[in-house]
Design an enzyme around this catalytic site. Structure first.
Site, mmCIF file in Angstrom:
data_model
loop_
_atom_site.group_PDB
_atom_site.id
_atom_site.type_symbol
_atom_site.label_atom_id
_atom_site.label_comp_id
_atom_site.label_asym_id
_atom_site.label_seq_id
_atom_site.Cartn_x
_atom_site.Cartn_y
_atom_site.Cartn_z
ATOM 1 N N THR A 1 6.504 2.685 12.521
ATOM 2 C CA THR A 1 5.147 3.122 12.685
ATOM 3 C C THR A 1 4.887 3.500 14.178
ATOM 4 O O THR A 1 6.036 2.965 15.064
ATOM 5 C CB THR A 1 4.514 1.570 12.962
ATOM 6 O OG1 THR A 1 3.336 1.541 13.060
ATOM 7 C CG2 THR A 1 5.624 0.757 13.975
ATOM 8 N N ILE B 1 -17.920 -0.610 15.812
ATOM 9 C CA ILE B 1 -17.558 0.385 16.836
ATOM 10 C C ILE B 1 -16.574 -0.682 18.124
ATOM 11 O O ILE B 1 -17.355 -0.865 18.976
ATOM 12 C CB ILE B 1 -18.140 1.948 17.315
ATOM 13 C CG1 ILE B 1 -18.669 2.711 16.075
ATOM 14 C CG2 ILE B 1 -17.424 2.489 18.334
ATOM 15 C CD1 ILE B 1 -19.248 3.585 16.571
ATOM 16 N N ILE C 1 13.241 -10.381 0.853
ATOM 17 C CA ILE C 1 14.140 -9.697 1.127
ATOM 18 C C ILE C 1 15.146 -11.020 2.193
ATOM 19 O O ILE C 1 16.118 -10.575 2.493
ATOM 20 C CB ILE C 1 14.088 -8.872 1.623
ATOM 21 C CG1 ILE C 1 13.053 -8.845 2.618
ATOM 22 C CG2 ILE C 1 13.715 -7.474 1.254
ATOM 23 C CD1 ILE C 1 12.869 -7.856 4.295
ATOM 24 N N TYR D 1 0.886 -1.545 -0.036
ATOM 25 C CA TYR D 1 -0.366 -0.205 -0.044
ATOM 26 C C TYR D 1 0.979 1.193 -0.153
ATOM 27 O O TYR D 1 0.900 2.047 -0.649
ATOM 28 C CB TYR D 1 -0.943 -0.082 1.258
ATOM 29 C CG TYR D 1 -1.948 1.029 1.651
ATOM 30 C CD1 TYR D 1 -2.394 1.661 0.026
ATOM 31 C CD2 TYR D 1 -1.738 1.544 3.343
ATOM 32 C CE1 TYR D 1 -3.426 3.072 0.577
ATOM 33 C CE2 TYR D 1 -2.580 2.367 3.098
ATOM 34 C CZ TYR D 1 -3.044 3.262 2.533
ATOM 35 O OH TYR D 1 -3.956 4.467 2.182
ATOM 36 N N TYR E 1 4.122 -6.458 16.627
ATOM 37 C CA TYR E 1 4.377 -5.654 14.913
ATOM 38 C C TYR E 1 5.387 -4.343 15.431
ATOM 39 O O TYR E 1 6.285 -4.482 14.902
ATOM 40 C CB TYR E 1 3.068 -5.610 14.463
ATOM 41 C CG TYR E 1 2.979 -4.278 13.440
ATOM 42 C CD1 TYR E 1 3.837 -4.833 12.067
ATOM 43 C CD2 TYR E 1 2.708 -3.698 13.398
ATOM 44 C CE1 TYR E 1 4.367 -3.501 11.513
ATOM 45 C CE2 TYR E 1 2.677 -2.318 12.562
ATOM 46 C CZ TYR E 1 3.523 -2.393 11.481
ATOM 47 O OH TYR E 1 3.423 -1.347 10.689
ATOM 48 N N LYS F 1 8.973 -3.229 14.201
ATOM 49 C CA LYS F 1 9.212 -2.446 13.607
ATOM 50 C C LYS F 1 10.738 -1.308 14.802
ATOM 51 O O LYS F 1 12.051 -0.998 14.801
ATOM 52 C CB LYS F 1 8.467 -1.023 13.334
ATOM 53 C CG LYS F 1 7.699 -2.020 12.344
ATOM 54 C CD LYS F 1 7.981 -1.885 11.092
ATOM 55 C CE LYS F 1 7.018 -2.351 10.358
ATOM 56 N NZ LYS F 1 7.786 -1.833 8.612
ATOM 57 N N ASN G 1 10.392 -12.286 9.549
ATOM 58 C CA ASN G 1 10.453 -11.140 7.837
ATOM 59 C C ASN G 1 10.877 -10.072 7.943
ATOM 60 O O ASN G 1 11.334 -9.570 7.761
ATOM 61 C CB ASN G 1 8.288 -12.152 7.552
ATOM 62 C CG ASN G 1 8.789 -10.903 6.079
ATOM 63 O OD1 ASN G 1 9.258 -11.122 5.027
ATOM 64 N ND2 ASN G 1 7.452 -10.747 5.789
#
Ligand code: UFG
Length: 326
Positions: free
Chosen positions: A117, A207, A52, A11, A141, A145, A92
């Site tokens: 992030t 929500i 990669i 994206y 996650y 990072k 990864n």
């Protein structure tokens, strides 16, 4: 010389490649197409399909191409999946970045712009969040990072690598050409999920909790248009190419919108009533995430051009309702 974009079919990666090519840069893309899409790769970019983590493959690309700088997006990015399959994320994201950096050093390429992030901050200690605030991720996650950022910082000390890490808040929207947009599988992000309702593939939007300590009880996020993110990568690459120092920058608009405000705005933009249902909180969601973008403005001269949430949702709507790619 060319810019190498691992993850250029994803994206934010694909939108950055579009902006790079529009601004006259020569671009090579690496992607394993596990989560990226072949249709999202700019036709003028040279595409190398591969992973990669495959050192021989990455070495082959550096041998073929004359690379000045790398803009690295190749990673898994689903917070929920990172909690149920953490080792996939270390394998990864962290190992992949390690192999990429090893290959870069072996080919004397020492400049990298890196996709990070807001998840590195975890539960923020204040709002707006500054880059020097504590980084204590609350999900795997975000931790991968942060680890990747640290890996680059230590590689700078040992080998003189120069890096810019860009900590995105909530990316949204689509390219003005209408050719590419946001398409995750599974989709977990608020705006594309809302738009599935007027598109007819979802009955209502959930929500996730309306009992947060915010004015309307729903979570507040800093939504940033994907082409503004793309522009920041170009400025960051130019900063490094002209001898600039390593650094870390937040990228947001510095203003937050609640889940309810986003849904209301989507009703206005699409003209659809978009029914909603309140469900329990999603675990790990901080109440409020808003960026201070002062540093990116002062050092890179960057600021978001899209600050109107209805404009951001309109650009996503324009792509989602016209595309037959998803
Ligand atoms: N939300 C709903 N209903 C939905 C989907 C989301 O209420 O169906 C809410 C979430 O609870 C959250 C807000 O909408 O409050 C935004 O959720 P997203 O999933 O769109 O985005 P996140 O804020 O969870 O995630 C973003 C980035 C991640 C990054 C994270 C950092 O997409 O990559 O910020 O916290 F890790």
């Amino acid at each position: 010389m060319a810019i190498l974009v691992p993850g250029g079919a994803g994206y934010i990666g694909s939108h950055t490649v579009y902006e790079l090519i529009d601004s006259g840069e020569d671009v090579a893309v690496i992607d394993n197409l596990e989560t990226g899409h072949e249709w999202a790769i700019h036709p003028k970019a040279r595409f190398y399909k591969g992973d990669i983590r495959d050192r021989a493959f990455v070495d082959g690309v550096f041998e073929k191409e004359d690379i000045e700088c790398v803009i690295h997006f190749a990673a898994n990015s689903l917070v929920g999946e990172s909690m149920t399959d953490p080792l996939k994320y270390y394998e990864n994201n962290v190992h992949g970045t390690q192999v990429l950096l090893q290959s870069m050093l072996a080919h004397d390429v020492k400049k990298i712009v890196f996709s990070s992030t807001a998840a590195v901050y975890g539960e923020p200690v204040r709002t707006p969040i500054e880059e020097s605030d504590p980084a204590c991720p609350t999900n795997t996650y975000g931790d991968t990072k942060l680890t990747m950022e640290k890996m680059m910082a230590w590689t700078e000390k040992a080998h003189g690598l120069k890096y810019i890490s860009l900590r995105y808040f909530n990316a949204c929207g689509a390219h003005i050409s209408g050719r590419i947009g946001e398409a995750h599988n599974p989709e977990t992000h608020l705006i594309p999920l809302i738009l599935q309702v007027p598109l007819g593939s979802r009955e209502f939007i959930s929500i996730y909790g309306d009992d947060y300590d915010t004015p309307d009880g729903t979570c507040i996020r800093d939504y940033i248009h994907v082409t503004d993110l793309a522009d920041a990568h170009i400025l960051a690459a130019r900063h490094l190419n002209s001898g600039g120092e390593s650094n870390i920058f937040n990228l947001g608009i510095g203003k937050g919108f609640s889940v309810r405000e986003v849904i209301d705005c989507a009703r206005y933009v699409t003209g659809h009533p978009i029914p909603e249902k309140t469900t329990p909180r999603r675990s790990g969601d901080p109440a409020r995430l808003i960026a201070s973008c002062k540093k990116a403005n002062e050092v890179l001269g960057w600021s978001a051009k899209h600050t109107d949430i209805s404009q951001m949702i309109s650009s996503a709507w324009n792509w989602h309702r016209n595309t037959d790619l998803i």
